[in-house]
Design a protein around this motif. Structure first.
Motif, PDB file in Angstrom:
ATOM      1  N   SER A  32       0.836  -1.186   0.000  1.00 20.78           N
ATOM      2  CA  SER A  32       0.000   0.000   0.000  1.00 20.78           C
ATOM      3  C   SER A  32       0.875   1.242   0.000  1.00 20.78           C
ATOM      4  CB  SER A  32      -0.827   0.031   1.287  1.00 20.78           C
ATOM      5  OG  SER A  32      -2.043  -0.542   1.058  1.00 20.78           O
ATOM      6  N   ASN A  33       0.533   2.210  -0.834  1.00 18.91           N
ATOM      7  CA  ASN A  33       1.219   3.497  -0.817  1.00 18.91           C
ATOM      8  C   ASN A  33       2.618   3.476  -1.455  1.00 18.91           C
ATOM      9  OD1 ASN A  33       0.384   6.078   0.012  1.00 18.91           O
ATOM     10  ND2 ASN A  33       1.965   6.123   1.587  1.00 18.91           N
ATOM     11  N   VAL A  34       2.999   2.359  -2.073  1.00 17.64           N
ATOM     12  CA  VAL A  34       4.350   2.259  -2.654  1.00 17.64           C
ATOM     13  C   VAL A  34       4.490   3.115  -3.912  1.00 17.64           C
ATOM     14  CG1 VAL A  34       3.921   0.196  -4.082  1.00 17.64           C
ATOM     15  CG2 VAL A  34       6.203   0.598  -3.146  1.00 17.64           C
ATOM     16  N   GLY A  35       3.327   3.434  -4.528  1.00 17.16           N
ATOM     17  CA  GLY A  35       3.361   4.300  -5.708  1.00 17.16           C
ATOM     18  C   GLY A  35       2.912   3.625  -7.002  1.00 17.16           C
ATOM     19  N   LYS A  36       2.046   2.612  -6.891  1.00 21.94           N
ATOM     20  CA  LYS A  36       1.588   1.878  -8.078  1.00 21.94           C
ATOM     21  C   LYS A  36       0.809   2.790  -9.027  1.00 21.94           C
ATOM     22  CE  LYS A  36      -0.525  -0.905  -5.219  1.00 21.94           C
ATOM     23  NZ  LYS A  36       0.073  -0.459  -3.957  1.00 21.94           N
ATOM     24  N   SER A  37      -0.197   3.459  -8.480  1.00 16.79           N
ATOM     25  CA  SER A  37      -1.053   4.294  -9.328  1.00 16.79           C
ATOM     26  C   SER A  37      -0.238   5.444  -9.937  1.00 16.79           C
ATOM     27  CB  SER A  37      -2.235   4.829  -8.514  1.00 16.79           C
ATOM     28  OG  SER A  37      -2.959   3.737  -7.951  1.00 16.79           O
ATOM     29  N   SER A  38       0.656   6.018  -9.149  1.00 15.46           N
ATOM     30  CA  SER A  38       1.498   7.120  -9.659  1.00 15.46           C
ATOM     31  C   SER A  38       2.391   6.657 -10.800  1.00 15.46           C
ATOM     32  CB  SER A  38       2.379   7.675  -8.540  1.00 15.46           C
ATOM     33  OG  SER A  38       1.612   8.089  -7.450  1.00 15.46           O
ATOM     34  N   LEU A  39       2.930   5.438 -10.668  1.00 15.87           N
ATOM     35  CA  LEU A  39       3.833   4.927 -11.698  1.00 15.87           C
ATOM     36  C   LEU A  39       3.082   4.641 -13.000  1.00 15.87           C
ATOM     37  CD1 LEU A  39       6.874   4.471 -11.722  1.00 15.87           C
ATOM     38  CD2 LEU A  39       6.428   2.036 -11.483  1.00 15.87           C
ATOM     39  N   ILE A  40       1.854   4.149 -12.869  1.00 14.74           N
ATOM     40  CA  ILE A  40       1.023   3.912 -14.066  1.00 14.74           C
ATOM     41  C   ILE A  40       0.772   5.242 -14.768  1.00 14.74           C
ATOM     42  CG2 ILE A  40      -1.316   3.283 -14.819  1.00 14.74           C
ATOM     43  CD1 ILE A  40      -1.196   1.024 -12.677  1.00 14.74           C
ATOM     44  N   ASN A  41       0.445   6.269 -14.002  1.00 17.11           N
ATOM     45  CA  ASN A  41       0.219   7.590 -14.599  1.00 17.11           C
ATOM     46  C   ASN A  41       1.471   8.114 -15.293  1.00 17.11           C
ATOM     47  OD1 ASN A  41      -2.422   7.621 -13.717  1.00 17.11           O
ATOM     48  ND2 ASN A  41      -1.973   8.728 -11.834  1.00 17.11           N
ATOM     49  N   MET A  42       2.607   7.899 -14.678  1.00 15.95           N
ATOM     50  CA  MET A  42       3.878   8.319 -15.286  1.00 15.95           C
ATOM     51  C   MET A  42       4.102   7.560 -16.596  1.00 15.95           C
ATOM     52  SD  MET A  42       7.299   7.237 -15.559  1.00 15.95           S
ATOM     53  CE  MET A  42       8.378   6.657 -14.267  1.00 15.95           C
ATOM     54  N   PHE A 150      11.804  -0.434  -8.329  1.00 16.52           N
ATOM     55  CA  PHE A 150      12.035   0.361  -7.129  1.00 16.52           C
ATOM     56  C   PHE A 150      11.386   1.722  -7.345  1.00 16.52           C
ATOM     57  CE2 PHE A 150      14.897  -2.969  -6.177  1.00 16.52           C
ATOM     58  CZ  PHE A 150      15.040  -2.939  -4.802  1.00 16.52           C
ATOM     59  N   THR A 151      10.612   2.187  -6.369  1.00 16.84           N
ATOM     60  CA  THR A 151       9.857   3.437  -6.538  1.00 16.84           C
ATOM     61  C   THR A 151      10.392   4.558  -5.643  1.00 16.84           C
ATOM     62  OG1 THR A 151       8.276   2.876  -4.792  1.00 16.84           O
ATOM     63  CG2 THR A 151       7.740   2.142  -7.029  1.00 16.84           C
ATOM     64  N   LYS A 152       9.965   5.761  -5.953  1.00 13.71           N
ATOM     65  CA  LYS A 152      10.258   6.963  -5.153  1.00 13.71           C
ATOM     66  C   LYS A 152      11.755   7.213  -4.997  1.00 13.71           C
ATOM     67  CE  LYS A 152       5.911   6.315  -2.602  1.00 13.71           C
ATOM     68  NZ  LYS A 152       5.142   6.558  -1.389  1.00 13.71           N
ATOM     69  N   ALA A 153      12.527   6.875  -6.031  1.00 19.50           N
ATOM     70  CA  ALA A 153      13.985   7.028  -5.961  1.00 19.50           C
ATOM     71  C   ALA A 153      14.395   8.490  -5.733  1.00 19.50           C
ATOM     72  CB  ALA A 153      14.632   6.495  -7.234  1.00 19.50           C
ATOM     73  N   ASP A 154      13.496   9.427  -6.088  1.00 12.34           N
ATOM     74  CA  ASP A 154      13.818  10.856  -5.882  1.00 12.34           C
ATOM     75  C   ASP A 154      13.906  11.232  -4.408  1.00 12.34           C
ATOM     76  OD1 ASP A 154      10.847  12.269  -5.258  1.00 12.34           O
ATOM     77  OD2 ASP A 154      10.762  10.401  -6.371  1.00 12.34           O
ATOM     78  N   LEU A 182      15.244  -5.642 -12.938  1.00 12.60           N
ATOM     79  CA  LEU A 182      14.987  -4.640 -11.909  1.00 12.60           C
ATOM     80  C   LEU A 182      15.184  -3.243 -12.513  1.00 12.60           C
ATOM     81  CD1 LEU A 182      16.746  -5.173  -8.531  1.00 12.60           C
ATOM     82  CD2 LEU A 182      16.733  -2.939  -9.590  1.00 12.60           C
ATOM     83  N   ILE A 183      14.230  -2.353 -12.242  1.00 13.36           N
ATOM     84  CA  ILE A 183      14.335  -0.985 -12.761  1.00 13.36           C
ATOM     85  C   ILE A 183      14.128   0.001 -11.609  1.00 13.36           C
ATOM     86  CG2 ILE A 183      13.426   0.687 -14.439  1.00 13.36           C
ATOM     87  CD1 ILE A 183      12.235  -1.674 -16.025  1.00 13.36           C
ATOM     88  N   VAL A 184      15.010   0.979 -11.499  1.00 14.57           N
ATOM     89  CA  VAL A 184      14.853   2.033 -10.488  1.00 14.57           C
ATOM     90  C   VAL A 184      14.016   3.152 -11.101  1.00 14.57           C
ATOM     91  CG1 VAL A 184      16.066   3.772  -9.099  1.00 14.57           C
ATOM     92  CG2 VAL A 184      17.028   1.469  -9.339  1.00 14.57           C
ATOM     93  N   THR A 185      12.949   3.550 -10.399  1.00 13.88           N
ATOM     94  CA  THR A 185      12.024   4.539 -10.963  1.00 13.88           C
ATOM     95  C   THR A 185      11.718   5.680  -9.993  1.00 13.88           C
ATOM     96  OG1 THR A 185       9.944   3.613 -10.113  1.00 13.88           O
ATOM     97  CG2 THR A 185      10.824   2.621 -12.132  1.00 13.88           C
ATOM     98  N   SER A 186      11.201   6.756 -10.563  1.00  7.73           N
ATOM     99  CA  SER A 186      10.577   7.816  -9.781  1.00  7.73           C
ATOM    100  C   SER A 186       9.458   8.404 -10.634  1.00  7.73           C
ATOM    101  CB  SER A 186      11.588   8.910  -9.431  1.00  7.73           C
ATOM    102  OG  SER A 186      10.892  10.107  -9.109  1.00  7.73           O
ATOM    103  N   ALA A 187       8.240   8.337 -10.111  1.00  8.73           N
ATOM    104  CA  ALA A 187       7.107   8.917 -10.841  1.00  8.73           C
ATOM    105  C   ALA A 187       7.269  10.437 -10.854  1.00  8.73           C
ATOM    106  CB  ALA A 187       5.796   8.518 -10.174  1.00  8.73           C
ATOM    107  N   GLN A 195      13.070   2.570 -19.737  1.00  7.19           N
ATOM    108  CA  GLN A 195      13.345   1.158 -19.468  1.00  7.19           C
ATOM    109  C   GLN A 195      12.043   0.362 -19.329  1.00  7.19           C
ATOM    110  OE1 GLN A 195      14.709   3.793 -18.094  1.00  7.19           O
ATOM    111  NE2 GLN A 195      16.835   3.461 -17.491  1.00  7.19           N
ATOM    112  N   LEU A 196      11.068   0.969 -18.683  1.00 14.14           N
ATOM    113  CA  LEU A 196       9.781   0.308 -18.474  1.00 14.14           C
ATOM    114  C   LEU A 196       9.058   0.118 -19.814  1.00 14.14           C
ATOM    115  CD1 LEU A 196       7.851  -0.752 -16.350  1.00 14.14           C
ATOM    116  CD2 LEU A 196       7.134   1.586 -15.861  1.00 14.14           C
TER     117      LEU A 196
END
Ligand code: GTP
Ligand code: MG
Length: 211
Positions: A32-42, A150-154, A182-187, A195-196
């Motif tokens: 929960s809250n890891v950033g799934k919806s945000s990453l889809i939007n990105m 990996f999310t919220k890398a920023d 494995l991919i490091v991401t930030s929405a 990469q995604l």
């Protein structure tokens, strides 16, 4: 690969009610809250397509989005599904709710015929968490292909993020012989998007060859 359009299709409480399994599908899952919806939007270039929230537990159903993409101007347009799933490991739910979630997710992951790959999201700010490792081991048992994002890398320095990535890989190595991609991401910073897209493009191609 370019995204041409992305639209919300339907929210389903269980597998039987999901749309026809007629195109490749990619699901996003994680705490929960890891950033799934945000990453889809990105990924699809829309700020508000999948609903995001500062409060964990926002996404409750199996949410399908239809995406249209094109590798280049000369190639055919391709349609596929992105699925936003509810998060796990959310403390403020009852036993019954948790059991309901587990059943819905298990049925979906095990029996969704067109599910090509799961994107498992892990918060880059933390050292390996038991809930994530347990879930990954379950995916192994179920023999489901997945990629770790990996999310919220920023929110951390690169040094801390790569330390957490290494710790995570070390933890997985105690159980797994081969490690997943494995991919490091930030929405927020739109990090990891190429990469995604490339990973999905490759899997779309493999899917069409299988048909
Ligand atoms: P549930 O649906 O509740 O399981 O959450 P979710 O995994 O879909 O997370 P969501 O996308 O709603 O994001 C949760 C919170 O994290 C929101 O406040 C987002 O703005 C924030 N967030 C998500 N991705 C990033 C990111 O890459 N960087 C930063 N700084 N914040 C992010
Ligand atoms: Mg969500």
């Amino acid at each position: 690969m370019n995204i041409i359009s992305a639209t919300y299709l339907i929210s389903s409480p269980k597998l039987d009610l999901c749309p026809a399994a007629d195109r490749p599908e990619y699901a996003f899952i994680g705490r929960s809250n890891v950033g799934k919806s945000s990453l889809i939007n990105m990924l699809v270039n829309q700020r508000h397509l999948a609903k995001t929230s500062g409060t964990p537990g926002k996404t409750q159903l199996i949410n399908h989005f239809t995406v249209e993409s094109q590798r280049n101007e000369k190639s055919p347009k391709l349609s596929w599904y992105v699925v936003d799933l509810p998060g796990y490991g959310f403390a403020k739910v009852s036993q019954a709710q948790r059991a309901g979630w587990e059943k819905m997710i298990r049925e979906y992951i095990l029996h969704r015929e067109n599910l090509v790959n799961l994107f498992l999201l892990v918060d880059a700010r933390h050292s390996p968490q038991k809930a994530d490792l347990d879930f990954i081991n379950k995916l192994g048992e179920w023999k489901v292909p997945f990629t770790i994002l990996f999310t919220k890398a920023d929110k951390e320095t690169q040094k801390v993020v790569s330390q957490h990535v290494k710790e995570f890989q070390a933890a997985m190595k105690t159980v797994w012989v081969e490690l997943p991609d494995l991919i490091v991401t930030s929405a927020e910073k739109r990090l990891g998007r190429p990469q995604l897209l490339e990973a999905i493009d490759r899997m779309n191609e493999a899917f069409s060859k299988d048909q």
